[in-house]
Write an enzyme that holds these catalytic residues in place. Structure first.
Site, mmCIF file in Angstrom:
data_model
loop_
_atom_site.group_PDB
_atom_site.id
_atom_site.type_symbol
_atom_site.label_atom_id
_atom_site.label_comp_id
_atom_site.label_asym_id
_atom_site.label_seq_id
_atom_site.Cartn_x
_atom_site.Cartn_y
_atom_site.Cartn_z
ATOM 1 N N ASP A 1 49.401 70.887 54.942
ATOM 2 C CA ASP A 1 49.222 70.372 53.585
ATOM 3 C C ASP A 1 50.017 69.076 53.468
ATOM 4 O O ASP A 1 51.239 69.070 53.635
ATOM 5 C CB ASP A 1 49.738 71.417 52.579
ATOM 6 C CG ASP A 1 49.636 70.922 51.143
ATOM 7 O OD1 ASP A 1 48.597 70.342 50.825
ATOM 8 O OD2 ASP A 1 50.578 71.116 50.375
ATOM 9 N N THR B 1 45.698 65.604 49.492
ATOM 10 C CA THR B 1 47.022 64.969 49.590
ATOM 11 C C THR B 1 47.167 64.177 50.888
ATOM 12 O O THR B 1 47.853 63.172 50.924
ATOM 13 C CB THR B 1 48.140 66.026 49.516
ATOM 14 O OG1 THR B 1 47.820 67.088 50.402
ATOM 15 C CG2 THR B 1 48.263 66.583 48.125
ATOM 16 N N THR B 2 46.508 64.634 51.954
ATOM 17 C CA THR B 2 46.589 63.900 53.232
ATOM 18 C C THR B 2 45.733 62.647 53.154
ATOM 19 O O THR B 2 46.154 61.559 53.554
ATOM 20 C CB THR B 2 46.096 64.787 54.395
ATOM 21 O OG1 THR B 2 46.772 66.037 54.336
ATOM 22 C CG2 THR B 2 46.374 64.139 55.729
ATOM 23 N N ASP C 1 46.043 75.258 46.545
ATOM 24 C CA ASP C 1 45.170 74.082 46.607
ATOM 25 C C ASP C 1 43.759 74.433 46.142
ATOM 26 O O ASP C 1 43.151 73.702 45.361
ATOM 27 C CB ASP C 1 45.107 73.534 48.045
ATOM 28 C CG ASP C 1 46.364 72.747 48.402
ATOM 29 O OD1 ASP C 1 47.292 72.745 47.579
ATOM 30 O OD2 ASP C 1 46.420 72.157 49.491
#
Length: 605
Positions: A77, A110-111, A410
């Protein structure tokens, strides 16, 4: 009046140098760098951060193991990794911030937001080095970012969540979010759980309280497939006293009393002095203390409750008292769990046992104390307000369960976002390729340097499909060429992205790889904003940390020649006074002697 100087011409420069004093603005040891070199250095730092999470993108992304000296975290994550890296570079921290904001706002992506920001800066680095003014670059990056967000909204496919198709769409969104996670192979189990939990909140209109109303409980041991969803509240059995085993552990339609009151026999806290003339008077004081606790317990039983839950301790006397009367009680219940029970059962938390009546009692269809693995759980089901849900996770190791919890969080956020935006786009790099094509075509209508900058932004968007290919072990050059051709030549090519399972390209919308459009809009907007922030920095000043916060912060030489860089007399006096005060057990003024610094965490650095 004019004054003329009779100094030979060759001596004038030397003399002026001698006469001009050296101006010291910043404290000794301060690091300041500015100009083009500073900009390039910041861009390089951001690229290094992006490289740290690059390989975690997508379904074939690898995991990172981070050890912070105490515990080990295994995760892919982006936000979790960025948080644990403890990045020290001031400009690169911007990327940590955008990944956190993406996590808070959308929960997933998020990445990709860090990768996008890093790639936009990488593409713009050449313009900085060639001397294009940062303001021109920033203006065009903002334009490109706005165009990209508008295009994503135009491409998005709206849907109605109340229909059967809408329900399937939410399932696909949850599955897509879980695709790149550790529990990807158990989507069939977790996706319906997640959608059920979020839909029940949406029906009640409490979608914004998702974090407080949906609890995730972790129990090590067992198999992942033994995880389950409780439509109600479940929490671990609290600390219990003697008499607990004699309690009734199962109720149908119980009434619940929720307290924030201590039901324990306590000795007086105050140092009260009671003068007595007869030992029997002392006995009356002890009896009064017992009477107070018994009055409280009688009030709890008298209100008709079957279950008593309290945030504060319920002692052994109270436990035995309730057990004898067929009640169930639990003390030291976690604050979050007690609030969830209150919102699910319709009860109200009381801070006193006086004046209890039926209206404040909660109720549920069934209560039972179940055993799950090594733990016992108090489970409340069939609650009148179907707001709260609890997902109980099982798994072999602690790290695995912790990563599962992050994955579930998530997916919960993605489904919440999908219900709010009610529109989806295809994943797998398809939407990035389509927006990239649109920006390339739009760039040709711009005159001047803006054309090149918007084209560079369009090229940066291709990092997502390229990285998906690289992480899966495919040839990214061939696949990207095929995608570019498909998106520009064919009318039906707008949803074509990377085919992760077979290698090559496929219609990812048909394949069911769907993401909420808000997710993409947020990540493109955050990435372009972060790029602008970093491009706007042209000087960095890093102050050295003071070794002695109590010392006078003067510039060298500021105190005149007689000081010779020594501490002022008042400071030396302060140190001497400190020594005397400390010897007498008094307080210190804050200035320590030479070689003594503040202890970390006690007001110092």
């Amino acid at each position: 009046h004019f004054c003329c100087s009779l100094v030979p011409a060759h001596a004038a420069p030397n003399l002026s140098k001698m006469m001009r004093p050296g101006i010291i603005l910043l404290r000794e040891g301060t690091d300041s760098s500015q100009g083009k070199a500073q900009l390039v250095s910041n861009i390089n730092a951001c690229q290094a951060v992006a490289d740290a999470v690059r390989t975690t993108l997508g379904p074939r992304g690898m995991d990172k193991l981070v050890f912070d000296g105490r515990k080990v975290t295994i995760s892919n994550d982006g936000a979790t990794i960025m948080k644990l890296l403890e990045i020290a570079h001031p400009a690169a921290k911007t990327l940590v911030d955008i990944s956190m904001s993406q996590d808070a706002e959308v929960g997933d992506g998020t990445t990709s937001v860090v990768l996008l920001a890093g790639e936009v800066l990488k593409q713009l680095k050449a313009f900085v080095e060639e001397g294009v003014h940062p303001q021109i670059i920033m203006r065009n990056v903002r334009t490109a970012g706005k165009l990209a967000v508008d295009k994503v909204q135009e491409l998005s496919v709206p849907f109605d969540t109340s229909t059967k198709e809408g329900g399937e769409m939410l399932l696909k969104c949850a599955s897509t979010a879980l695709n790149s996670k550790l529990i990807a192979s158990h989507q069939d189990l977790f996706s319906p759980m997640i959608v059920d939990a979020v839909k029940s909140l949406n029906d009640a209109g409490s979608l914004d309280d998702l974090d407080s109303l949906v609890a995730i409980k972790k129990i090590p041991g067992g198999d992942v497939r033994q995880s389950f969803l409780v439509k109600g509240v479940a929490f671990k059995k609290t600390f219990s006293y003697a008499g607990f085993e004699q309690m009734t552990k199962k109720f149908k339609d119980p009434k619940m009393l929720l307290l924030n009151v201590e039901l324990e026999l306590k000795s007086e806290k105050e140092n009260a002095e009671v003068r007595i003339t007869d030992p029997e008077q002392y006995q009356s004081i002890v009896d009064a203390e017992w009477q107070v606790i018994y009055d409280k317990l009688d009030a709890c039983v008298g209100c008709g409750a079957n279950i008593v839950l309290s945030k504060l301790p319920i002692g052994d006397l109270a436990t035995q008292y309730f057990a004898d009367r067929g009640l169930f009680c639990a003390g030291r219940v976690d604050d979050g769990d007690l609030k969830r029970v209150a919102s699910a059962t319709g009860g109200t938390v009381q801070t006193s046992t006086n004046g209890l009546f039926d209206g404040i009692l909660g109720t549920c269809g069934e209560f039972e104390e179940k055993r799950v693995g090594d733990e016992r759980f108090n489970v409340f089901t069939e609650c009148p307000k179907s707001l709260t849900s609890t997902i109980v996770l099982r798994g072999g190791s602690e790290q695995f369960i912790a990563e599962s919890e992050r994955s579930i969080h998530d997916a919960l956020m993605v489904v919440k976002r999908a219900l709010k935006s009610r529109a989806v786009v295809a994943g797998g790099g398809a939407v990035e390729m389509e927006v990239s094509r649109y920006l390339r075509e739009h760039a040709l209508t711009i005159e001047g340097k803006g054309q090149l900058i918007v084209s560079a932004f369009a090229k940066a968007l291709e990092v997502v499909p390229r990285q998906l290919c690289d992480n899966a072990g495919f040839d990214s050059t061939d696949i990207l060429s095929a995608l570019r051709r498909k998106h520009s030549q064919d009318d039906d090519g707008k949803w074509y992205g990377v085919d992760i399972s077979n290698g090559g390209i496929c219609d990812t919308f048909e394949a069911g790889v769907w993401e909420p459009s808000d997710n993409k809009c947020n990540s493109i907007a955050a990435a372009s904003e972060a790029a602008c922030v970093i491009l706007s920095i042209d000087e960095t000043v890093i102050n050295p940390r003071s070794q002695d916060p109590g010392a006078a912060t003067g510039m060298p030489g500021a105190g005149g020649a007689d000081m010779m860089g020594k501490k002022p007399l008042s400071n030396m006096m302060g140190n001497a006074m400190d020594g005397v005060n400390a010897a007498k057990g008094g307080s210190r003024s804050g200035n320590f002697g030479n070689g003594v610094s503040w202890m970390k965490g006690r007001g110092g650095g």
